[in-house]
Design a protein around this motif. Structure first.
Motif, mmCIF file in Angstrom:
data_model
loop_
_atom_site.group_PDB
_atom_site.id
_atom_site.type_symbol
_atom_site.label_atom_id
_atom_site.label_comp_id
_atom_site.label_asym_id
_atom_site.label_seq_id
_atom_site.Cartn_x
_atom_site.Cartn_y
_atom_site.Cartn_z
ATOM 1 N N GLN A 79 0.921 -1.130 0.120
ATOM 2 C CA GLN A 79 0.070 0.034 0.114
ATOM 3 C C GLN A 79 0.728 1.196 0.059
ATOM 4 O OE1 GLN A 79 -3.368 -0.110 2.999
ATOM 5 N NE2 GLN A 79 -2.676 -2.193 3.203
ATOM 6 N N ARG A 80 2.118 1.057 0.164
ATOM 7 C CA ARG A 80 3.110 2.274 0.197
ATOM 8 C C ARG A 80 3.016 3.400 -0.959
ATOM 9 N NH1 ARG A 80 6.990 1.834 3.767
ATOM 10 N NH2 ARG A 80 8.452 3.272 2.877
ATOM 11 N N GLY A 81 2.787 2.842 -1.947
ATOM 12 C CA GLY A 81 2.760 3.967 -3.381
ATOM 13 C C GLY A 81 1.598 4.683 -3.269
ATOM 14 N N MET A 82 0.211 3.737 -2.933
ATOM 15 C CA MET A 82 -0.960 4.539 -2.869
ATOM 16 C C MET A 82 -0.851 5.351 -1.555
ATOM 17 S SD MET A 82 -3.845 5.253 -3.951
ATOM 18 C CE MET A 82 -4.182 4.016 -5.273
ATOM 19 N N ALA A 83 -0.351 5.087 -0.592
ATOM 20 C CA ALA A 83 -0.268 6.035 0.836
ATOM 21 C C ALA A 83 0.539 7.294 0.498
ATOM 22 C CB ALA A 83 0.191 5.208 1.790
ATOM 23 N N MET A 117 0.987 8.857 -2.676
ATOM 24 C CA MET A 117 0.057 9.637 -3.570
ATOM 25 C C MET A 117 -1.040 10.297 -2.631
ATOM 26 S SD MET A 117 -1.930 8.877 -6.978
ATOM 27 C CE MET A 117 -3.059 7.999 -5.925
ATOM 28 N N VAL A 118 -1.796 9.597 -1.818
ATOM 29 C CA VAL A 118 -2.867 10.137 -0.978
ATOM 30 C C VAL A 118 -2.378 10.991 0.001
ATOM 31 C CG1 VAL A 118 -4.555 9.426 0.552
ATOM 32 C CG2 VAL A 118 -4.414 8.130 -1.486
ATOM 33 N N TRP A 175 -1.827 14.564 -1.621
ATOM 34 C CA TRP A 175 -2.715 15.515 -2.150
ATOM 35 C C TRP A 175 -3.652 15.717 -0.950
ATOM 36 C CZ3 TRP A 175 -3.366 17.889 -6.441
ATOM 37 C CH2 TRP A 175 -2.825 17.098 -7.788
ATOM 38 N N TRP A 195 -4.148 7.518 7.546
ATOM 39 C CA TRP A 195 -3.921 6.082 6.805
ATOM 40 C C TRP A 195 -2.368 6.191 6.329
ATOM 41 C CZ3 TRP A 195 -3.862 5.386 1.223
ATOM 42 C CH2 TRP A 195 -3.574 4.253 0.933
ATOM 43 N N HIS A 196 -2.154 7.373 5.801
ATOM 44 C CA HIS A 196 -0.777 7.563 5.164
ATOM 45 C C HIS A 196 0.467 7.330 6.139
ATOM 46 C CE1 HIS A 196 2.650 9.935 3.069
ATOM 47 N NE2 HIS A 196 2.808 10.365 4.446
#
Length: 448
Positions: A136-140, A142-143, A146, A184-185
């Protein structure tokens, strides 16, 4: 103010100490920029999410903290300090994440490999959790990026006083959504072994509490149990003072209030709730009084928009400006519309005297004979010694005039309500003359 300063710095120091004791990185490993970057990314991330969590908890107006922090006005000041700190930490965290890569691209910095020292890799649960979060690191990232942009924008708007309140209270709610994304990040990107260290339990508690508060903000459930519907039953105007008095008949449940407390009143849902000091004591008949002065774009329109029969929402009561204390003498100082809590207190004392010797100094730019006459009658009924100072006739009120008017001023509790600059100057001068700091009570009537 001293209390919330102590709470602010103690909170930062305890969170920093918990991180320091939990991070396994030996100083010997911090030999280059990328090693320091890895450690400081973790530190600013931990401290930043911890600060935002507490700020969100305070944003839902938990009255349980009022006695400890000195009232909701002090809690909101602490909330503001935490917001500014979160802004600084977020920017620092973002710079640590992106700046070294840009410097490497420009040839100003040489990339060096760095592998963080493990703490509890022998625990199978940590290995399982680390594997689960790795995907999940890549999505975390990016999120989180932003959410950072959104949070920074909202925090900057909160600091711009000229940003209209009717927009502020709507967009400020987006910070709750940003916090959930950043939480979450943080969970995904924070070192897994922190969770089994001394940092883990308090940080988890903070993030859960902050997330619950964020959900309540997003669902518009802040202080839902402290709201009541009311109807305006009386309106009177003081044209010279640009002030109107309202009586609101509460139709729902109201727990009662003490003289000196305030409530959030929603006259129009498009504008949101505004804080107003309650101008009457609670007698159990369901009626609450407010004084509204035309101080801004919105309050300047209320004289034309409100009428008897208008339905309003009242939330509260809040505040610790309740004239409590063990000293037998009190000095009250009111500037302009700041006379409101003292009117409520005098009306309460007229029915239930407390035996204290009280001097009330009321400084006003405009002399309204009708309003002053009513103030004199309230003071006489309450046994309060009244000093009215009209700026044009008597000059400005200061600490020396109060000391001259009340020879026993050093033994008195001083209660001030009025313009912030006036209160700060008066406090500074009285303390310089010898008044103990804990005897000066000041309400910070600024909610942003």
């Amino acid at each position: 103010m001293r209390t919330i300063r102590r709470v602010f710095w103690t909170y930062l120091l305890l969170l920093s100490a918990a991180w320091w004791l939990s991070d396994p990185t030996p100083m010997a490993d911090l030999t280059h920029v990328f090693a320091w970057r890895a450690v400081l990314l973790q530190y600013t991330g931990v401290l930043g999410i911890g600060v935002m969590a507490l700020a969100l908890v305070l944003a839902v107006r938990p009255v349980v903290f009022e006695p400890w922090l000195g009232g909701l006005d002090k809690m909101y000041r602490l909330h503001k300090w935490l917001g500014i700190t979160a802004l600084a930490l977020s920017v620092a965290h973002w710079l640590l994440a992106v700046l070294p890569g840009h410097l490497v691209g420009l040839g100003w910095l040489r990339r060096q490999a760095y592998s963080a020292s493990p703490l509890h890799t022998e625990l199978p649960a940590l290995e399982w959790l680390q594997q689960a979060l790795r995907g999940q690191r890549g999505m975390a990232v990016m999120v989180g990026e932003w959410a950072f942009y959104l949070a920074v924008l909202m925090m900057l708007l909160a600091l711009v006083r000229y940003f209209p309140y009717r927009y502020f209270f709507k967009v400020h709610r987006l910070l709750a959504a940003a916090f959930l994304a950043l939480a979450w990040h943080a969970v995904v990107l924070m070192r897994v072994d922190y969770w089994v260290s001394g940092l883990g339990p308090p940080l988890a508690l903070l993030m859960v509490a902050g997330s619950i508060a964020a959900v309540r903000v997003l669902l518009r459930r802040v202080a839902a149990g402290r709201k009541a519907v009311g109807e305006i039953t009386r309106i009177s105007h003081h044209e010279a003072l640009q002030t109107m008095e309202l009586t609101v008949a509460i139709k729902g449940r109201w727990a009662g209030h003490q003289a000196g407390q305030f409530a959030f009143v929603t006259f129009h849902t498009t504008e949101g709730a505004h804080p107003f000091t309650i101008a009457s004591p609670w007698t159990g008949d369901g009626n609450i009084g407010f004084r509204v002065k035309a101080l801004g774009d919105y309050t300047s329109t209320l004289a034309h928009r409100l009428q008897v029969g208008s339905v309003v929402q009242v939330e509260g009561p809040y505040g610790q400006f309740t004239f409590e204390g063990t000293r037998p003498r009190q000095i009250w100082v009111a500037g302009g519309i700041g006379i409101t809590p003292f009117i409520a207190r005098m009306q309460a004392l007229a029915h239930a005297p407390d035996g204290k010797a009280i001097d009330l100094f009321h400084a006003t730019k405009v002399h309204d004979a009708h309003a002053i006459g009513q103030l004199e009658r309230d003071a006489q009924a309450a046994g309060v010694r009244l000093h009215v100072l009209w700026d044009e006739r008597d000059g400005l009120l200061d600490a020396q005039r109060i000391a001259a008017g009340v020879p026993q001023w050093r033994e008195a509790d001083v209660w001030f309500c009025g313009p912030a600059a006036f209160g700060q100057a008066l406090r500074r001068d009285l303390l310089t003359l010898g008044l103990p700091a804990d005897q000066f009570h000041l309400e910070l009537f600024e909610m942003r």
